[in-house]
Design a protein around this motif. Sequence first.
Motif, mmCIF file in Angstrom:
data_model
loop_
_atom_site.group_PDB
_atom_site.id
_atom_site.type_symbol
_atom_site.label_atom_id
_atom_site.label_comp_id
_atom_site.label_asym_id
_atom_site.label_seq_id
_atom_site.Cartn_x
_atom_site.Cartn_y
_atom_site.Cartn_z
ATOM 1 N N ASN E 7 -18.239 -22.931 -2.119
ATOM 2 C CA ASN E 7 -16.869 -23.364 -2.360
ATOM 3 C C ASN E 7 -16.354 -22.852 -3.691
ATOM 4 N N ALA E 60 -22.204 -26.648 -1.685
ATOM 5 C CA ALA E 60 -21.965 -27.395 -0.448
ATOM 6 C C ALA E 60 -22.717 -28.733 -0.429
ATOM 7 N N ILE E 64 -19.200 -34.672 -0.346
ATOM 8 C CA ILE E 64 -19.299 -35.835 0.544
ATOM 9 C C ILE E 64 -18.095 -35.803 1.487
ATOM 10 N N ILE F 22 -30.262 -31.520 8.266
ATOM 11 C CA ILE F 22 -28.999 -31.282 7.559
ATOM 12 C C ILE F 22 -28.030 -30.502 8.442
ATOM 13 N N ALA F 23 -26.743 -30.790 8.297
ATOM 14 C CA ALA F 23 -25.702 -30.034 8.998
ATOM 15 C C ALA F 23 -24.728 -29.481 7.967
ATOM 16 N N ASN F 24 -24.261 -28.277 8.202
ATOM 17 C CA ASN F 24 -23.182 -27.725 7.385
ATOM 18 C C ASN F 24 -21.869 -27.938 8.126
ATOM 19 N N VAL F 25 -20.951 -28.640 7.477
ATOM 20 C CA VAL F 25 -19.657 -28.934 8.089
ATOM 21 C C VAL F 25 -18.601 -28.099 7.373
ATOM 22 N N LEU F 27 -14.793 -27.210 6.582
ATOM 23 C CA LEU F 27 -13.490 -27.862 6.578
ATOM 24 C C LEU F 27 -12.395 -26.850 6.265
ATOM 25 N N ARG F 33 -11.168 -22.660 2.923
ATOM 26 C CA ARG F 33 -12.418 -23.019 3.589
ATOM 27 C C ARG F 33 -13.295 -23.789 2.621
ATOM 28 N N LEU F 34 -13.825 -24.925 3.079
ATOM 29 C CA LEU F 34 -14.718 -25.732 2.250
ATOM 30 C C LEU F 34 -15.933 -26.088 3.104
ATOM 31 N N VAL F 35 -17.146 -25.968 2.544
ATOM 32 C CA VAL F 35 -18.356 -26.301 3.301
ATOM 33 C C VAL F 35 -19.041 -27.505 2.657
ATOM 34 N N ALA F 36 -19.451 -28.455 3.493
ATOM 35 C CA ALA F 36 -20.196 -29.628 3.030
ATOM 36 C C ALA F 36 -21.528 -29.679 3.753
ATOM 37 N N SER F 37 -22.624 -29.781 3.005
ATOM 38 C CA SER F 37 -23.950 -29.961 3.607
ATOM 39 C C SER F 37 -24.287 -31.445 3.561
ATOM 40 N N ILE F 38 -24.335 -32.081 4.721
ATOM 41 C CA ILE F 38 -24.603 -33.521 4.786
ATOM 42 C C ILE F 38 -25.718 -33.774 5.806
ATOM 43 N N THR F 39 -26.233 -34.975 5.865
ATOM 44 C CA THR F 39 -27.291 -35.244 6.840
ATOM 45 C C THR F 39 -26.706 -35.263 8.255
ATOM 46 N N ALA F 56 -12.724 -34.483 1.653
ATOM 47 C CA ALA F 56 -13.884 -33.962 0.933
ATOM 48 C C ALA F 56 -13.883 -34.636 -0.428
ATOM 49 N N ILE F 57 -14.999 -35.277 -0.761
ATOM 50 C CA ILE F 57 -15.087 -36.024 -2.012
ATOM 51 C C ILE F 57 -16.111 -35.368 -2.921
ATOM 52 N N ILE F 58 -15.701 -35.072 -4.153
ATOM 53 C CA ILE F 58 -16.551 -34.317 -5.079
ATOM 54 C C ILE F 58 -16.490 -34.957 -6.459
#
Lengths: 69, 69, 69, 69, 69, 69
Positions: E7, E60, E64, F22-25, F27, F33-39, F56-58
């Motif tokens: 990002n 990434a 959250i 883990i999944a890459n989401v 957005l 484009r924004l990528v979030a790696s979350i469970t 998206a919270i950072i």
Amino acid sequence: MKLSARNQLSGTVKSINKGEAIANVVLDVAGQRLVASITVEAVDDLGLSEGAPVSAIIKASDVIIATDG
Amino acid sequence: MKLSARNQLSGTVKSINKGEAIANVVLDVAGQRLVASITVEAVDDLGLSEGAPVSAIIKASDVIIATDG
Amino acid sequence: MKLSARNQLSGTVKSINKGEAIANVVLDVAGQRLVASITVEAVDDLGLSEGAPVSAIIKASDVIIATDG
Amino acid sequence: MKLSARNQLSGTVKSINKGEAIANVVLDVAGQRLVASITVEAVDDLGLSEGAPVSAIIKASDVIIATDG
Amino acid sequence: MKLSARNQLSGTVKSINKGEAIANVVLDVAGQRLVASITVEAVDDLGLSEGAPVSAIIKASDVIIATDG
Amino acid sequence: MKLSARNQLSGTVKSINKGEAIANVVLDVAGQRLVASITVEAVDDLGLSEGAPVSAIIKASDVIIATDG
């Protein structure tokens, strides 16, 4: 070993969900559920398994505070 | 609001040590001490003060596991 | 104590710049400069001072890789 | 490009363990082993492979300090 | 330089609130407000000032996701 | 719920790449484009799917600043 990380919570391993690179380790910390995503290498290196006593270590800069407001 | 962050612990604000940019907020979470380093802006925005009920939110990827071994 | 954090580099404290809440601690790690931002409480709790032997601990998920390309 | 991140260590890729979403990339940094967990997309985007020269970039707020005490 | 961090958002510096160790830098990113807490050393090293064009870089694993549910 | 995390960007889910843990989401946030790696657990718990509106919270301490210099 003494750590600068301010948060060190004692708990027990409840379950481990291993992927190829990362594993999610679920802990019971004083009755509360805590999840740690760590490398599979670390799971093996620490010999983690269900019931193992562990500590969850969290740097103060990684804690977000929420209110109901 | 529902969060992807797996760890959300209920607690109470015990003390706040404000710097110019960052404040360390000490929480009592089920009898355990937890410290969060957040911006002073966030302390003011949330209106945090001693005794306030809050949640500590921690992403699973920010949790380290330690064993005695 | 054994940590899931994969990266543990031995070094020496070179200088400490304390704010009210956070301190920047500069380390020498095998001739390379490393900076850690930790709470002032942790600096005091660990009794850090110039010349002290320490380890820098870094979770694998906190490491970014860069190429020249 | 110039980064606010204070820690930038030069090294070489030693191995890559790819999962579906995340890969663990092992680096040799001045003889020390360093592991970075990054997205598989990033591994492909940067064209990482064994022997490639890279830098490990770490924000100061992600470094924990440990002492023997 | 090419980064594994997925990002990278272009923006402009709106204001800088410097403490002793850490500064909060407020950015305008496509009309949205973004705050970065970085070392004061980094602010000086990058020569940041109001109006400066910058990028916000976010790994990434540090994002959250929240839903309204 | 009100969060200390300073950065909350509204967007839409574009795609989800699930691994075991883990999944890459990916957005779309205002065209970026924004990528979030979350469970994977979080993906399921939040019921994320393509087109879902999310935030998206950072945390400010997780934002690195880059300049061209």
